[in-house]
Scaffold this motif. Structure first.
Motif, short mmCIF file in Angstrom:
data_model
loop_
_atom_site.label_atom_id
_atom_site.label_comp_id
_atom_site.label_asym_id
_atom_site.label_seq_id
_atom_site.Cartn_x
_atom_site.Cartn_y
_atom_site.Cartn_z
N PRO A 59 55.18 -35.32 -50.39
CA PRO A 59 53.60 -34.70 -50.00
C PRO A 59 53.22 -34.74 -51.30
O PRO A 59 53.33 -33.72 -52.39
N LEU A 61 51.21 -33.33 -52.89
CA LEU A 61 50.29 -31.47 -52.86
C LEU A 61 51.98 -30.59 -53.24
O LEU A 61 51.97 -29.99 -54.31
N ILE A 62 53.00 -31.01 -52.56
CA ILE A 62 54.21 -31.03 -53.32
C ILE A 62 54.74 -30.59 -54.50
O ILE A 62 55.03 -30.58 -55.71
N ALA A 154 41.07 -34.26 -54.52
CA ALA A 154 40.25 -33.03 -53.63
C ALA A 154 41.97 -31.72 -53.76
O ALA A 154 41.41 -30.24 -53.75
N THR A 165 35.78 -30.32 -53.91
CA THR A 165 36.28 -29.37 -52.53
C THR A 165 36.58 -27.90 -53.42
O THR A 165 36.45 -27.16 -52.22
N ILE A 172 31.09 -23.01 -48.30
CA ILE A 172 31.09 -22.55 -47.23
C ILE A 172 31.24 -21.25 -46.51
O ILE A 172 31.49 -20.80 -45.42
N LEU B 68 41.13 -32.52 -47.46
CA LEU B 68 41.89 -31.41 -47.83
C LEU B 68 39.61 -30.18 -47.42
O LEU B 68 39.83 -30.01 -46.06
N PHE B 72 38.27 -27.89 -44.80
CA PHE B 72 38.19 -26.25 -44.45
C PHE B 72 37.17 -26.12 -43.22
O PHE B 72 35.92 -25.09 -43.03
N ALA B 161 51.02 -31.01 -45.14
CA ALA B 161 50.85 -29.93 -46.15
C ALA B 161 49.55 -29.86 -46.25
O ALA B 161 50.39 -28.50 -46.95
N LEU B 162 48.60 -30.60 -45.89
CA LEU B 162 47.30 -29.50 -46.38
C LEU B 162 47.53 -28.91 -45.70
O LEU B 162 46.20 -27.53 -45.90
N SER B 164 48.82 -26.16 -44.77
CA SER B 164 49.41 -24.87 -45.83
C SER B 164 48.35 -24.04 -46.19
O SER B 164 47.78 -23.18 -46.21
N VAL B 165 46.73 -24.76 -46.79
CA VAL B 165 45.81 -24.03 -46.82
C VAL B 165 44.46 -23.61 -46.70
O VAL B 165 44.52 -22.56 -46.48
N THR B 172 55.41 -26.55 -45.94
CA THR B 172 54.80 -25.82 -47.50
C THR B 172 54.41 -24.57 -47.24
O THR B 172 54.84 -23.75 -48.69
N GLN B 176 56.39 -21.45 -49.70
CA GLN B 176 55.66 -20.98 -50.59
C GLN B 176 55.58 -18.85 -50.22
O GLN B 176 55.78 -18.19 -51.13
#
Lengths: 210, 218
Positions: A59, A61-62, A154, A165, A172, B68, B72, B161-162, B164-165, B172, B176
């Protein structure tokens, strides 16, 4: 409600900067990667293949986290924005490698043979015959890569770069107007993507042989 | 501060559990995106304009904005209007819907490409329109787009993986958690990356088998 707009516009500007810088770095990495994958030297071909395989197999992100949070352990100190550009650029570069390589190998072998017969060197025939034709073919698929990259920016929200974002997430959380915030940032993203795809179409048309 | 991978084995069970959650999310979202994709495609092609237009707007929004941001909205946004989804569900729904839109585009083109004679023949044999779609047209259409849908599912694995946020303890976030205790980000993110890579290889192997079987059934 009106008071948030300036923040979103500022954030959109950060997203644009990220996108442009990432595109430049991505094209650079993609060009290098494609050159390595098509190289005469086995070692370079392996390096190119490993780059593509690992980056596309994990990913983004990783990868970003390894660079930003893990970087200092191996002596790489970057601020969030720099880490974002480098991480995303190296990431999209792997996808662009395949795009560029695909365009180059789709050029008919007869073209090289003809150029070589005319007395051009290997390098000349690549530069003057293969590459110009391949460039024309790669504009559209590179545009698709860039489109994905813009949405991919993002991710740097996760390392707290204040882009679209991140800003949307913040508002939000604080305004109780989630859909409005989503819509504002969404529309800004779509404007950026729309302009980019128009530019790609324009370039593609210009490069077409009439 | 150099690298020290010796702390990793102590947390392998945490990471492994996280990997199982990543697989669960990916499978759940993949199934949702597959059937959601078929559903959206059928609506886009056959529903009356009044239903089609809002869906078109929805698709447009989901293809033009980052995943992402959508996560949200689904997780933090829906709470504010009284819909409190657990993080895992929000993650699966968000990923599933996002990729359903992409799959729908593929399936729509494939449905249109199925020979018209198939529908006519099915209707002649006495099947209703719905039956003909379900039993004759859609199976053939889906078969044609298995490889690109497979690519979407590989992308889905990586995008998981997103979540995880929003606080789903998948691979992921598990990494952490281990980092929070050991302050060794490089080591644990690299380990997480390796796990993703292995899951990715496994998934590609499974997809190749499915493709081969579908090809053989032709």
């Amino acid at each position: 409600m009106l008071t948030v707009y300036p923040y979103f516009l500022k954030a959109a500007w950060v997203t644009i900067q990220l996108s442009v810088l990432t595109t430049i770095l991505g094209l650079f990495c993609g060009g290098l990667g494609a050159a390595a994958r098509l190289s005469r030297f086995v070692v370079l071909r392996y390096i190119g293949a490993a780059y593509v395989s690992f980056i596309r197999g994990t990913p983004a992100l990783i990868q970003l986290f390894i660079l930003y949070f893990g970087g200092p352990q191996i002596g790489i100190q970057l601020d969030a924005f720099e880490a974002g550009v480098i991480g995303l650029g190296v990431n999209i570069g792997a996808y662009m490698t395949e795009t560029i390589r695909g365009a180059i190998i789709s050029i008919d072998k007869g073209q090289i043979e003809a150029a070589r017969t005319l007395g051009m060197s290997r390098g000349q025939s690549f530069r003057k015959v293969v590459l110009p034709q391949a460039m024309r073919l790669m504009i559209r698929p590179l545009g698709v890569n860039i489109n994905a990259l813009i949405k991919g920016t993002a991710l740097v929200a996760a390392i707290s770069v204040v882009e679209l974002t991140y800003t949307a997430q913040r508002y939000i959380g604080s305004t109780y107007k989630p859909f409005e915030m989503f819509l504002i940032s969404g529309i800004l993203y779509m404007i950026i993507i729309y302009i980019t795809s128009r530019a790609v179409t324009w370039l593609d048309n210009k490069a077409k042989i009439v | 501060m150099g690298l020290d991978f010796s702390v990793v084995p102590d947390y392998l069970d945490v990471i492994f559990l996280g990997a199982l959650w990543t697989i669960a999310i990916t499978v759940g979202a993949a199934v949702l995106s597959f059937f959601g994709g078929i559903f959206f495609a059928v609506i886009a092609l056959y529903a009356p304009t009044l239903v089609r237009l809002p869906l078109r707007a929805f698709e447009w929004l989901f293809m033009g904005t980052p995943l992402l941001l959508q996560l949200f909205l689904i997780y933090f946004g829906l709470v504010q209007i009284g819909i409190d989804l657990p993080a895992f569900v929000a993650g699966v729904v968000g990923l599933g819907l996002h990729f359903a839109v992409y799959n729908s585009e593929l399936i729509q083109t494939a449905i249109v490409a199925v020979d018209k004679g198939q529908m006519e023949a099915a209707r002649t044999v006495g099947l209703s329109r719905g039956q003909a779609l379900r039993k004759v047209v859609i199976p053939q259409a889906v078969r044609d787009v298995i490889p690109p849908i497979g690519n979407n599912m590989i992308a889905l694995l990586k995008d998981s993986a997103l979540v995880s946020v929003i606080g789903v303890t998948e691979l992921t976030l598990s990494a952490q958690l281990a980092i929070g205790r050991t302050y060794r980000p490089f080591e644990f993110y690299v380990v997480a990356a390796l796990f993703y890579y292995i899951i990715n290889l496994g998934m590609e192997a499974v997809l190749r088998r499915i493709e081969r079987r579908v090809q053989a059934a032709r």
